[in-house]
Design an enzyme around this catalytic site. Structure first.
Site, PDB file in Angstrom:
ATOM      1  N   GLU A 309       0.884  -1.214  -0.050  1.00  0.00           N
ATOM      2  CA  GLU A 309       0.068  -0.022  -0.172  1.00  0.00           C
ATOM      3  C   GLU A 309       0.985   1.314   0.037  1.00  0.00           C
ATOM      4  O   GLU A 309       0.850   2.050   0.764  1.00  0.00           O
ATOM      5  CB  GLU A 309      -0.844   0.019   1.115  1.00  0.00           C
ATOM      6  CG  GLU A 309      -1.545  -1.233   1.127  1.00  0.00           C
ATOM      7  CD  GLU A 309      -2.890  -1.433   2.360  1.00  0.00           C
ATOM      8  OE1 GLU A 309      -2.773  -0.415   3.396  1.00  0.00           O
ATOM      9  OE2 GLU A 309      -4.094  -1.642   2.364  1.00  0.00           O
ATOM     10  N   ASP A 388      -8.483  -8.752   4.070  1.00  0.00           N
ATOM     11  CA  ASP A 388      -8.510  -7.473   4.902  1.00  0.00           C
ATOM     12  C   ASP A 388      -9.677  -7.289   5.749  1.00  0.00           C
ATOM     13  O   ASP A 388     -10.363  -6.441   5.648  1.00  0.00           O
ATOM     14  CB  ASP A 388      -8.190  -6.249   4.072  1.00  0.00           C
ATOM     15  CG  ASP A 388      -7.668  -4.880   4.833  1.00  0.00           C
ATOM     16  OD1 ASP A 388      -7.406  -5.316   5.966  1.00  0.00           O
ATOM     17  OD2 ASP A 388      -7.794  -3.901   4.359  1.00  0.00           O
ATOM     18  N   GLU A 416     -12.836  -1.644  11.822  1.00  0.00           N
ATOM     19  CA  GLU A 416     -12.692  -0.994  10.460  1.00  0.00           C
ATOM     20  C   GLU A 416     -13.971  -1.213   9.489  1.00  0.00           C
ATOM     21  O   GLU A 416     -14.496  -0.174   8.967  1.00  0.00           O
ATOM     22  CB  GLU A 416     -11.259  -1.101   9.911  1.00  0.00           C
ATOM     23  CG  GLU A 416     -11.333  -0.495   8.462  1.00  0.00           C
ATOM     24  CD  GLU A 416      -9.958  -0.725   7.628  1.00  0.00           C
ATOM     25  OE1 GLU A 416      -9.049  -1.402   8.282  1.00  0.00           O
ATOM     26  OE2 GLU A 416      -9.771  -0.536   6.648  1.00  0.00           O
TER      27      GLU A 416
HETATM   28  O1  GCW Z   1      -7.125  -2.446   6.097  1.00  0.00           O
HETATM   29  C1  GCW Z   1      -6.215  -1.666   5.580  1.00  0.00           C
HETATM   30  C2  GCW Z   1      -6.489  -0.365   5.961  1.00  0.00           C
HETATM   31  C3  GCW Z   1      -5.417   0.667   6.028  1.00  0.00           C
HETATM   32  C4  GCW Z   1      -4.302  -0.283   6.953  1.00  0.00           C
HETATM   33  C5  GCW Z   1      -4.213  -1.450   6.200  1.00  0.00           C
HETATM   34  C6  GCW Z   1      -2.840  -2.172   7.062  1.00  0.00           C
HETATM   35  C7  GCW Z   1      -2.726   0.965   8.291  1.00  0.00           C
HETATM   36  O2  GCW Z   1      -7.455   0.355   5.309  1.00  0.00           O
HETATM   37  O3  GCW Z   1      -5.816   1.681   6.749  1.00  0.00           O
HETATM   38  O4  GCW Z   1      -3.163   0.610   7.246  1.00  0.00           O
HETATM   39  O5  GCW Z   1      -4.900  -2.199   6.245  1.00  0.00           O
HETATM   40  O6  GCW Z   1      -3.081  -3.035   7.901  1.00  0.00           O
HETATM   41  O7  GCW Z   1      -1.552  -1.921   6.781  1.00  0.00           O
END
Ligand code: GCW
Length: 841
Positions: A309, A388, A416
């Site tokens: 990311e 995720d 989240e």
């Molecule tokens: O779930 C995603 C989130 C990001 C997060 C990433 C991760 C901290 O949307 O906000 O970043 O995973 O776990 O690194």
């Protein structure tokens, strides 16, 4: 009797000895230590009045303090701390120490077996006619855990007995995704308790309080800054500031750790490279780590997010995660520190047109060949599922693929994708489902919990990491029910064999008291809440169906498709679901050990709840339940929203049985959740009906006889606007009032005479606090302000699935010919938007 109780309570209050009896704002979490009733207190009459604490470290001294604090608060007894340990011989005493220390002092006592470093044993012996309550910890942390265990028994009014426990695994950490500016990525309960404005906060009282909560459930580490780490983290001045956080945690045995960016040698150290195999880079890490340990002798280690990311990583130099992790790990090794290298490495620019592309494959593809090449103090930190933190995912196949590498499971306490602490979702049942999944590696029993405990493949350093993201809100996580997740995470990290019922039951008792009605009501609400949330959000393993490009809160279904993020479900007019089979799909299923792969590969053997994760199937496909896929989707969304609608009334049964503050706060949230569950239900069912072209057999979807959509009402000032995504509003439209004065919507009603509920479905934006008023024949019957029960992440200026909400007026007497008017008064940039009005019995 009543009189006596009153005097006792009065005395405690006068002495200031009931510290949590004041406002019940949730700040004490499960450590309320509420005064016990006289009847319950009798159980503990024999408790000694003296404490002998032998070990004399900050953690051990804290253990004695906690014991005194808890006993004082619950029983009103003031324990005396003996300055001379030998006083145990002349009076009943608690004795706290390590086995060797206790044995030296009280030779008659012998540990029943070996006590692990962080384990404890609690036993009672009589010496010279005096009762000694021995709390032995393998080391000082164990003493503290033993004390918390004892206090937890008392708070639940359980009889005390000998006990011995030790934690499942050494890594029991929280991660906080706090930024140095004081914001928290995916935090839903206020700003950071650690940072503000680029610095560590001056007042770290909340950090000490957090440390108590963590230690009380056996958690022993906390990485305090975001895994998307600020490059200032390793600047010398920052390390100096961070040492204060470590100081605040220390008495609770919580080792502070940091998330670091792998480019630090270049950015902070001004080297020309951060290539992990460059000797200068290794030297830089070594001296940086030495510098940290000078300031923070009990520093835990680093969490590393790399090649993920947008974070840089070893791939920049063609190196592997192992090469990167090992360089950093070697620097930490002499100090006893560890590296938690995240398995969350994936490409977020996948090709949607490539039917073999699959984000779920990434963890395994990136790490399995590196098995056995990591330093012994490296642990791979693996999110429980391959995508995720969706509402339902299979377990990550990587767990079974790393057999010569330490592993920790990463669970997300902060909700989240799961309602952001505005929906009650108790996650322990989900985590249990994950931890109990038997991966059948090597064709033998290898449940995920035993893999991460290090048992299955005999790895010494496994464990549990929970992304917690508590904030400055008084009650840490915003929803009074959400703390059950932090508590439950700690409990499972300590002992993953505990049952959901055991965990929720003790949490409720500790948090709200032992009244049987309170306990049974809250336990029942919590126990089913994950399944209910799944029912009205993302069914059958499809994912949460939220807007994945936005804040991950309300429905936004198409956002998952046609982009590089790979959270695809590949829906079209014929069918839906990712074909991840080996035979015809992405081959992901082949990453599981053969026995489990066989189950997932087979359309008929694959469990319904993971069907759309594993297979692409037609809407008419018949599930194990006997329902077609499409009808299941409709029915489950209606069932979920229906159950959520029961939450407020079930909660109202507790009025007067718990404190008003938390009662009201929870009730507001339940009312909000019931409304938002309808937004979810309608959005998902409408979307499925449109894409499949198959109507709901029960005729509910798209057919809402009790509703009057705003666009159909006589408007003064209100004008229609399109809503995106379309499924988040009836007919894809709502109305807005784009003038300073109020606007109105009016309709003539034709209901048979009777009492009705009138619900107004509207949108609450953070750009203002519009006023709304409902009038019946010109007389006010309800008014409210759109001032947000929403999560803070909702900054959308848009009318969408996150901002949709409802207000209900109950018990309205209607008769044919009544005139109903809704008056909306905009505020700031919020144009008092309205979707529809619904009138039901
Ligand atoms: O779930 C995603 C989130 C990001 C997060 C990433 C991760 C901290 O949307 O906000 O970043 O995973 O776990 O690194």
């Amino acid at each position: 009797m009543y009189f006596r109780n009153a005097i006792v309570l009065l005395t405690w209050a006068l002495l200031g000895s009931a510290p949590f009896a004041q406002a019940e704002n949730g700040s004490a979490g499960w450590l309320r230590y509420a005064p016990l009733s006289q009847r319950a207190a009798q159980l503990y009459e024999k408790i000694p009045r003296h404490v002998v604490e032998i070990t004399n470290t900050p953690v051990a001294r804290n253990a004695a303090n906690e014991l005194m604090r808890g006993i004082h608060s619950m029983l009103g007894n003031d324990l005396q701390l003996a300055s001379d340990p030998s006083t145990f011989a002349i009076q009943d005493s608690f004795v706290l120490g390590t086995p060797a220390e206790i044995h030296a002092l009280v030779p008659a006592w012998k540990a029943a077996g070996t006590i692990a470093d962080e384990g404890f044993s609690i036993s009672e012996i009589t010496v010279n006619g005096h009762a000694l309550w021995i709390i032995a910890g393998g080391a000082d942390r164990g003493e503290l855990y033993g004390v918390f265990h004892l206090l937890e028994q008392i708070a639940q009014e359980k009889p005390l007995s000998s006990d011995a426990e030790s934690p499942s695994s050494p890594i029991r950490w929280v991660n906080q995704w706090d930024n140095l500016n004081g914001s928290i990525e995916r935090g839903y309960a206020g700003r950071s308790i650690f940072f503000d404005n680029g610095h560590v906060r001056t007042d770290l009282t909340r950090v000490s309080d957090y440390g108590r909560l963590l230690a009380s459930v056996g958690l022993n580490g906390a990485a305090v800054n975001n895994v998307n780490s600020d490059l200032r983290t390793l600047e010398p001045e920052m390390i100096h500031e961070l040492a204060r956080i470590a100081d605040a945690f220390r008495p609770c045995g919580v080792r502070m750790s940091l998330s670091v960016d792998l480019s630090s040698p270049q950015v902070v150290g001004h080297l020309s490279t951060f290539d992990p195999i460059d000797p200068n880079v290794a030297t830089w890490w070594q001296s940086k780590v030495d510098e940290i340990y000078k300031e923070i002798p009990d520093f835990g280690g680093f969490v590393i997010k790399a090649d993920s990311e947008g974070r840089v990583g070893p791939s920049k130099y063609g190196r592997t995660p192992a090469q990167a992790a090992n360089t950093v790990a070697r620097a930490l090794k002499p100090h006893g520190g560890v590296v938690l290298y995240r398995g969350f490495v994936y490409n977020n620019h996948l090709d949607w047109n490539d039917l073999k592309a699959d984000r779920a494959r990434a963890g395994y593809d990136n790490f399995h060949a590196l098995d056995g090449t990591f330093e012994p103090n490296v642990i791979i930190q693996i999110k429980h599922g391959p995508i995720d933190f969706q509402v339902r995912e299979p377990v990550s196949p990587l767990f079974a693929a790393l057999r010569h590498t330490n592993q920790a499971i990463e669970l997300q306490v902060t909700q989240e994708y799961i309602g952001q602490q505005r929906h009650m979702v108790f996650l322990v049942p989900m985590w249990k489902a994950v931890l109990d999944t038997d991966m059948r590696a090597e064709n033998r029993s290898t449940p995920v919990k035993e893999i991460v405990e290090g048992k299955s493949f005999r790895q010494p350093l496994g464990g549990f990491v929970g992304v917690a993201n508590v904030g400055l809100d008084a009650d840490w996580l915003h929803h009074p029910m959400a703390m059950a997740n932090l508590y439950g995470f700690g409990k499972l990290a300590w002992n993953p064999d505990l049952t959901t019922d055991q965990i929720v039951d003790s949490w409720t008792r500790l948090t709200f008291g032992n009244d049987p009605k309170v306990v049974s009501t809250i336990d029942a609400l919590q126990r089913d809440s994950w399944r209910v949330y799944e029912q009205y959000t993302g069914p059958l393993g499809i994912g949460t169906l939220t807007n994945i490009l936005g804040i991950h809160y309300g429905p936004g279904i198409d956002s998952a498709e046609h982009n590089g993020w790979g959270q695809w479900f590949r829906g079209d007019s014929q069918g839906i679901g990712m074909d991840r089979t080996v035979a015809t799909g992405t081959g992901y299923i082949g990453q599981y050990p053969p026995e489990l792969a066989k189950v997932y590969e087979s359309l008929t053997a694959c469990p319904d709840e993971l069907l759309l994760f594993m297979h692409h199937v037609p809407y008419s496909y018949v599930l194990h339940s006997g329902k077609t896929l499409i009808q299941y989707v409709y029915d489950s969304h209606y069932a979920g929203a229906e159950t959520a609608a029961t939450y407020p009334a079930r909660w109202q049964q507790l009025h007067g049985l718990i404190d008003d503050e938390r009662y009201e706060q929870t009730l507001d949230l339940f009312i909000y959740q019931a409304g938002h569950a309808i937004v979810w239900r309608d959005a998902v069912t409408r979307w499925f009906q449109r894409i499949s072209g198959i109507p709901d057999r029960q005729g509910r979807v798209g057919n809402y006889p009790d509703r009057i959509v705003a666009e159909d009402m006589a408007a003064d000032g209100y004008a229609p606007v399109d809503v995106t995504p379309w499924e988040a509003a009836s007919n894809g439209q709502a109305v807005e009032c784009n003038r300073a004065a109020s606007c109105t919507l009016t309709t003539k009603l034709d209901r048979p005479a009777g009492a009705y509920k009138i619900a107004v479905q509207y949108f609450d934006l953070r750009t203002g606090a519009s006023h709304y008023e409902l009038l019946l024949n010109g007389n006010p019957i309800g008014h409210w302000v759109a001032d947000a029960t929403l999560p803070p992440a909702v900054v959308d200026k848009q009318l969408d699935g996150s901002t949709g909400t409802r207000f209900t007026v109950r018990g309205v007497s209607l008769k044919p010919g009544d005139r109903l008017t809704l008056r909306g008064t905009p505020d700031g940039e919020e144009p008092a938007p309205v979707d529809y009005i619904e009138i039901t019995k």
